[in-house]
Write a protein that holds these residues in place. Structure first.
Motif, PDB file in Angstrom:
ATOM      1  N   SER A  27      29.594   5.666 -27.640  1.00 32.35           N
ATOM      2  CA  SER A  27      30.067   5.730 -29.016  1.00 32.35           C
ATOM      3  C   SER A  27      29.544   4.514 -29.762  1.00 32.35           C
ATOM      4  O   SER A  27      29.105   3.539 -29.151  1.00 32.35           O
ATOM      5  CB  SER A  27      31.596   5.722 -29.052  1.00 32.35           C
ATOM      6  N   GLY A  28      29.558   4.594 -31.056  1.00 34.96           N
ATOM      7  CA  GLY A  28      29.138   3.457 -31.876  1.00 34.96           C
ATOM      8  C   GLY A  28      30.050   3.367 -33.087  1.00 34.96           C
ATOM      9  O   GLY A  28      30.640   4.369 -33.503  1.00 34.96           O
ATOM     10  N   ARG A  29      30.248   2.141 -33.598  1.00 31.80           N
ATOM     11  CA  ARG A  29      31.022   2.020 -34.835  1.00 31.80           C
ATOM     12  C   ARG A  29      30.530   0.787 -35.592  1.00 31.80           C
ATOM     13  O   ARG A  29      30.114  -0.211 -35.008  1.00 31.80           O
ATOM     14  CB  ARG A  29      32.516   1.954 -34.543  1.00 31.80           C
ATOM     15  N   ASP A  30      30.558   0.914 -36.905  1.00 29.59           N
ATOM     16  CA  ASP A  30      30.080  -0.146 -37.775  1.00 29.59           C
ATOM     17  C   ASP A  30      31.276  -0.842 -38.409  1.00 29.59           C
ATOM     18  O   ASP A  30      32.202  -0.179 -38.891  1.00 29.59           O
ATOM     19  CB  ASP A  30      29.198   0.440 -38.888  1.00 29.59           C
ATOM     20  N   THR A  35      27.468  -3.852 -35.813  1.00 31.68           N
ATOM     21  CA  THR A  35      27.514  -2.523 -35.204  1.00 31.68           C
ATOM     22  C   THR A  35      27.837  -2.704 -33.722  1.00 31.68           C
ATOM     23  O   THR A  35      27.212  -3.523 -33.042  1.00 31.68           O
ATOM     24  CB  THR A  35      26.176  -1.784 -35.381  1.00 31.68           C
ATOM     25  N   PHE A  36      28.848  -1.969 -33.269  1.00 29.48           N
ATOM     26  CA  PHE A  36      29.247  -2.008 -31.863  1.00 29.48           C
ATOM     27  C   PHE A  36      28.849  -0.701 -31.200  1.00 29.48           C
ATOM     28  O   PHE A  36      29.091   0.380 -31.755  1.00 29.48           O
ATOM     29  CB  PHE A  36      30.763  -2.195 -31.737  1.00 29.48           C
ATOM     30  N   VAL A  37      28.253  -0.823 -30.051  1.00 26.06           N
ATOM     31  CA  VAL A  37      27.864   0.373 -29.286  1.00 26.06           C
ATOM     32  C   VAL A  37      28.433   0.236 -27.876  1.00 26.06           C
ATOM     33  O   VAL A  37      28.276  -0.813 -27.244  1.00 26.06           O
ATOM     34  CB  VAL A  37      26.328   0.527 -29.223  1.00 26.06           C
ATOM     35  N   ILE A  45      31.375   0.766 -18.614  1.00 27.97           N
ATOM     36  CA  ILE A  45      30.977   0.716 -20.023  1.00 27.97           C
ATOM     37  C   ILE A  45      30.892  -0.757 -20.427  1.00 27.97           C
ATOM     38  O   ILE A  45      31.754  -1.558 -20.085  1.00 27.97           O
ATOM     39  CB  ILE A  45      32.007   1.445 -20.907  1.00 27.97           C
ATOM     40  N   THR A  46      29.840  -1.100 -21.150  1.00 28.79           N
ATOM     41  CA  THR A  46      29.697  -2.458 -21.684  1.00 28.79           C
ATOM     42  C   THR A  46      29.492  -2.366 -23.190  1.00 28.79           C
ATOM     43  O   THR A  46      28.769  -1.489 -23.675  1.00 28.79           O
ATOM     44  CB  THR A  46      28.502  -3.172 -21.014  1.00 28.79           C
ATOM     45  N   GLN A  47      30.145  -3.284 -23.912  1.00 27.72           N
ATOM     46  CA  GLN A  47      30.008  -3.276 -25.371  1.00 27.72           C
ATOM     47  C   GLN A  47      28.770  -4.050 -25.801  1.00 27.72           C
ATOM     48  O   GLN A  47      28.569  -5.188 -25.386  1.00 27.72           O
ATOM     49  CB  GLN A  47      31.264  -3.878 -26.007  1.00 27.72           C
ATOM     50  N   LEU A  48      27.970  -3.407 -26.653  1.00 34.72           N
ATOM     51  CA  LEU A  48      26.798  -4.063 -27.243  1.00 34.72           C
ATOM     52  C   LEU A  48      27.126  -4.411 -28.692  1.00 34.72           C
ATOM     53  O   LEU A  48      27.822  -3.655 -29.365  1.00 34.72           O
ATOM     54  CB  LEU A  48      25.593  -3.113 -27.234  1.00 34.72           C
ATOM     55  N   ALA A  62      20.087   0.478 -34.314  1.00 38.64           N
ATOM     56  CA  ALA A  62      21.315   0.796 -33.574  1.00 38.64           C
ATOM     57  C   ALA A  62      22.144   1.832 -34.336  1.00 38.64           C
ATOM     58  O   ALA A  62      22.818   2.674 -33.732  1.00 38.64           O
ATOM     59  CB  ALA A  62      22.135  -0.460 -33.337  1.00 38.64           C
ATOM     60  N   ARG A  63      22.062   1.761 -35.678  1.00 41.48           N
ATOM     61  CA  ARG A  63      22.853   2.711 -36.480  1.00 41.48           C
ATOM     62  C   ARG A  63      22.269   4.119 -36.481  1.00 41.48           C
ATOM     63  O   ARG A  63      22.905   5.067 -36.913  1.00 41.48           O
ATOM     64  CB  ARG A  63      23.000   2.176 -37.906  1.00 41.48           C
ATOM     65  N   THR A  64      21.043   4.258 -35.928  1.00 39.29           N
ATOM     66  CA  THR A  64      20.465   5.607 -35.817  1.00 39.29           C
ATOM     67  C   THR A  64      20.837   6.269 -34.490  1.00 39.29           C
ATOM     68  O   THR A  64      20.565   7.446 -34.277  1.00 39.29           O
ATOM     69  CB  THR A  64      18.918   5.564 -35.869  1.00 39.29           C
ATOM     70  N   LEU A  65      21.450   5.500 -33.576  1.00 39.93           N
ATOM     71  CA  LEU A  65      21.730   6.053 -32.239  1.00 39.93           C
ATOM     72  C   LEU A  65      22.800   7.133 -32.298  1.00 39.93           C
ATOM     73  O   LEU A  65      23.837   6.951 -32.932  1.00 39.93           O
ATOM     74  CB  LEU A  65      22.219   4.938 -31.295  1.00 39.93           C
TER      75      LEU A  65
END
Lengths: 586, 586
Positions: A27-30, A35-37, A45-48, A62-65
């Motif tokens: 998942s991703g969130r801005d 931006t966190f992925v 799971i690791t947070q990017l 990253a926002r296109t993922l």
């Protein structure tokens, strides 16, 4: 290089390290400029983190993922300000410096989460996505560990793993075989093994006195719920042993698996004869997580002009402790209807409720006064607040129905606790079962099972009624009401085996054609031997408190025997049929 | 109780103990008042002694025992006066007090000894007796240990063992499938897997990034010597890896197996490209236990009016060191005839013998004077006492023939030492092979193999000649000239996979119908991945310096694909055919 670490590995102590991670975008969130992925692999799971201020190009990428994109990132491990205590890597995050999109993904047809929105059919079609979900993934990893520990234990006991062939010979006894046409032998077929039974016995004749194999078996049955056309057995055989050696060895295996995989200590397994199990629980695989044994009223409940009882062979019931307050008349009616469904087929259910104030309510008040019902109460050892359920009819059928009622009450009363494990050895099964329709005996276990020593003479010369009462040296391991495995001491004498084939209705010619190789082997020094097989899929499911084996199988088939993911079975071309000397019918 | 000890267990320290042993009668002999019986089980042999003086009844019974009778004895361990240092139990014997004959035996059709008098056919028919013989028994035990150690190593590396299905889908690519008619799906068939290839790739898409399985595979091929219709693979796949990761992991596995099972330390494995292997050894699986590399004469041997050379694409030879004295003209003639057999098909073999006194003898003296032959000698780096063998013709064919000659000379010269192991990675195989007859490309490894990165663009747009030169990211492990395993980095991009199917002559529809599920999976986030499979039967044979895999398989089939012991395949009855919606043809 695709990774220096997995996504389940980094901890606060790794802060400051440059790492490379690969995985799937969970998942991703801005949040404003960040931006966190969440990056997932089978380990965790690791947070990017990407920053629009520091690296706008990378953050835009990253926002296109999309969900389930596959990426590789390089970055620096840093402490999270907002820690997540529910995640092993929850103390850290990755400040990403570089990212490569390794593969894109279409939006998956269901979410890759513990509770998925995918129904069974769609999950099976996209099984490769379903396996990414923790519950399925964990099952498959458990199964692998269970295999490793099984081998470790048996290897430690001196067992040799020996592969037996898959292309064998079709025999009409038992379930239906899958067959394989032979191109090189026109008009002839191999069969896929329903079990390695005869081969493992031949291995005993061959002197390999402790054999095992974790092996696929095949049965072409009409698939009931939770049956698979191919399934896996832990298959074992030993020579120069008695029943006691086998029970001890495989009780040891079971204890080892529970201890090493679940950290559960199983005490010594109780034992019960088949006859006792049926008498007390109406089942050869009783769930012993709760007691609720059968109590018989046949002797005291007849002769009250209640024709249901007066014409019954057996009157038997169970006591549901403390359920008087919980079960309304409506509940009892629903339960009765549940018992009357064709799957169970009870004519009715008689109840007696002992209220806390001493009142007795019952569906047979017309025939039994309070004094009579108090006599029942005493026999059941019931208390005020309990409810008795009583069935009447032909013994075997009535016991079976009451067993279903017992299990249902166990479920309703929360007596089948997940995480509690109650193993049981059931012993001394009948050797033969009479089939009214076919007017012949079938082997209750299989045709190679030995009668108990004390029944050998009766087997050789007994009349019909004696034969029905022969006991086999056969045993089942039951856990929580599930048959985990079964086995027997085998016949190792050619004449006795031949006699058994006679009893099972084989002509001498049929026996010779189908099993001549085994009877031949018995003439060259067959040692006393016996064995057992555990259902591996079922064992894994029971150890995990799951009722279905399907999610312990990576690629299961549906109830029509189809693999809906690869779309098999399927048509083959005419040239292939020609080579196999076959034509389709009709 | 059948035994307190096995027959391989008792030592001098056990003297005085009462023991119970069971096993087979290996042999018996009478000396005056004593009878000696060798009792055998899979653990060894123990000598039993019976005395006519002390217990005439028991001793008489012992004298009735035939070979392979099964007995249980109780007796006292005592020191032997006449010790047998060749037997682990050779210091003791059992003074027998009681004996039960557990089973009699007919005289076996061959002796149960290391060197058996049974031919192959009779050994296969009575395989359960053959396995009692040490050589076969040891092989089967070795195989079991090899499986245990393989699992131990891979488990330690984080691999998960996952069972893939046996009832899958038939695909016409590759070898011929065995098929299984479906009763529940009329007119449709499953296929037995030739390998779990597509399933293991789907497991990578599913996130199970380190998969393995020791698994049966099936190929319906015309059986050449030492091929079996069912065989076993150590099958592996990894995701987020490069070729280097795979080579290191499985080099590690191989070293572990050799160390743990044979106590052999293998050094780091050399690597060689496919092209280099063919150039230097004429084979993609060179036996590196000896050197004898190819030396090319094409540039210096043409233009001497020797038409064999002048019309040849390639002139190439080997140097057999120190063989001048060993090989008479007759030997060379025999060798030439051996090379001219249709299996090899050489037109002739040219030799040059450099005698110790400086004389040069050669079959081409008419065309090449001593000066010319000394130029050859220099190029070969040959010494007096050596013999050169030279072939000429079309490059590929000539290399293959010379490779056979090299191996034959290696055998004759004793250069293929048993117990010496020379592993080799062969790398960079061609991606595609052009089939003149079918006028199409075939995948050299399989259709899922990735081209090496630097060839991807050429693969997408290359012309015919370019396509023929594409290199795949494929690799083989070779030990002592045997292909132990092979694998590749796989395509994980839908478009590239689709392009590969185009090149292999699949229409879009065929590709979709047969492999749509895999290409579909590639759309949902397929990670980069690759794998390898080892031939388990072959690995076991090579580790034991044996040329045939058959005696590492408990119940092998013969060259007609028959199991002669159980007599399979066999006819099935019409009802069974009916249920399967099939008819026999003709």
């Amino acid at each position: 290089m695709y990774r220096t670490h997995t996504n389940g590995e980094l901890r606060i102590g790794d802060t400051g390290k440059e790492v490379v991670l690969s995985g799937w975008v969970q998942s991703g969130r801005d949040f404003g400029g960040l931006t966190f992925v969440d990056l997932r692999d089978r380990y965790g799971i690791t947070q990017l983190v990407f920053s629009m201020d520091e690296n706008p190009e990378l953050c835009s990428l990253a926002r296109t993922l999309g969900r389930e994109y596959v990426v590789r990132v390089t970055g620096i491990v840093r402490e999270r300000s907002n820690k997540n205590p529910n995640r092993a890597t929850g103390d850290i995050e990755i400040d990403v410096r570089e990212m490569t999109i390794l593969n894109a993904s279409k939006t998956p047809p269901f979410t890759i989460e513990n509770e998925s929105d995918g129904g069974d059919d769609i999950r099976m079609k996209y099984r490769y996505l379903d396996i990414r979900r923790d519950p399925v993934k964990e099952n498959i990893i458990f199964r692998s560990k269970c295999g490793i520990e099984t081998r470790k234990y048996l290897d430690g006991q001196g067992f040799i793993e020996i592969e037996t062939p898959f292309l064998i010979k079709s025999t009409p006894e038992g379930a239906r075989d899958f067959v394989v046409p032979s191109r090189m032998n026109p008009g002839q077929f191999y069969a896929l093994p329903q079990s390695p039974q005869t081969f493992k016995q031949l291995l005993m004749v061959a002197g390999m006195d402790k054999y095992f194999q974790i092996v696929k078996c095949f049965r072409d049955e009409d698939l009931r719920a939770d049956r698979q056309p191919e399934f896996t057995q832990i298959d074992c055989e030993m020579a120069f042993i008695t029943r006691e050696d086998i029970l001890n060895t495989f009780e040891g295996l079971t204890k080892h698996l529970f201890k090493s995989l679940l950290d559960v200590e199983l005490g010594d397994f109780p034992r019960m004869s088949y006859d006792e199990a049926l008498e007390k629980f109406g089942s050869d695989k009783p769930d012993l997580r709760f007691d609720m044994q059968f109590t018989y009223l046949t002797d005291i409940a007849k002769g009250r002009d209640f024709s249901v009882f007066d014409t019954a062979e057996t009157i038997v019931g169970i006591c549901a402790q403390g359920q008087a307050d919980n079960m309304s008349n409506k509940d009892i009616k629903t339960l009765t209807e549940w018992m009357q469904r064709p799957q169970i087929g009870a004519k009715g259910v008689i109840y007696v409720k002992f209220e806390h104030d001493g009142t007795i309510r019952s569906s047979v008040g017309k025939f039994f006064d309070d004094a009579a019902l108090l006599e029942w109460k005493a026999r059941f050892g019931a208390q005020d607040g309990d409810v008795l359920f009583v069935l009447a009819g032909e013994t075997e059928k009535t016991r079976k129905q009451l067993s279903e009622l017992r299990l249902e009450m166990g479920r309703r009363m929360g007596l089948m606790k997940p995480g509690e494990f109650k193993p049981l050895w059931v012993l001394d099964f009948p050797l033969l079962e009479w089939d009214e329709e076919a007017q012949r005996f079938f082997a209750m276990h299989h045709p190679f099972t030995s009668p108990k020593k004390e029944y050998v003479d009766q087997m050789k010369s007994g009349d019909f009624e004696t034969l029905k009462r022969l006991k086999a040296d056969a045993y089942d391991l039951v856990i929580n009401g599930n048959e985990i495995g079964g086995g027997s001491i085998r016949i190792h004498d050619r004449d006795l085996q031949s006699k058994n084939f006679d009893l099972l209705g084989f002509t001498k010619e049929e026996a010779q054609e189908q099993f001549g190789f085994l009877m031949g082997a018995f003439e060259f020094g067959a040692p006393p031997h016996g064995g057992i097989a555990f259902g591996f899929d079922r064992l894994c499911a029971v150890m995990n408190n799951q009722t279905s084996i399907r999610d312990f199988i990576a690629f299961p088939k549906n109830n029509q025997g189809r693999d809906v993911m690869i779309d098999a079975p399927s048509k083959i071309d005419d040239a292939q049929l020609d080579e196999l000397h076959l034509r389709l019918k009709g």
